[in-house]
Design a protein around this motif. Sequence first.
Motif: not given
Length: 171
Positions: A94-103, A151-155
């Motif tokens: 979740v953390i990785f894909y949240s960063l991937l979503n941003e970049d 992960a929740c903080r990133r979501l």
Amino acid sequence: EGVCQNAHFGAAHLLAARRMGNGPVGKAIAEELRSSAKRLGDSLYDLNYDDGFRLRTASDIWKTPDAAVESGGERPGFYEPSRDRRCVSNAAAVIFYSLLNEDADDDRIGEMGETFLDLFFDEKLGRFRRGAVADGQEYWRSVDQAMAILACRRLGGDRAAAAAAAAATAL
């Protein structure tokens, strides 16, 4: 392939890309890091995502532990493919894909985030379980709480924020 390690590796690529300079060399390196993270994200999703990320799956590159693992004194069973879903691995994803979503404008994070909360957050106890709802015995570990809160903080969003707050106060 192991989800947790690959997710951390992908996140490291994206965070490193953000720190590259604005010159032509820095921009080229940043683009290569983002491209590598996107490729890793696609492979990780294709190999491991099935209503949450499975712990480890075999691929054309890696199938089972090799002799080096076995002769090195490690537990070969740890490296065997596993269909189980673990909170810590899914939180890393979740953390990785949240960063991937941003970049890289990768939009899979919405589905992953909801699935993550559905599988691992126990609303009655306000804690994150180690394994997914249907994957066997439930018990609680600090590492799962910590990674799930991150992960929740990133979501973001109300549901993730409430889950993070509940887990933080249950520790």
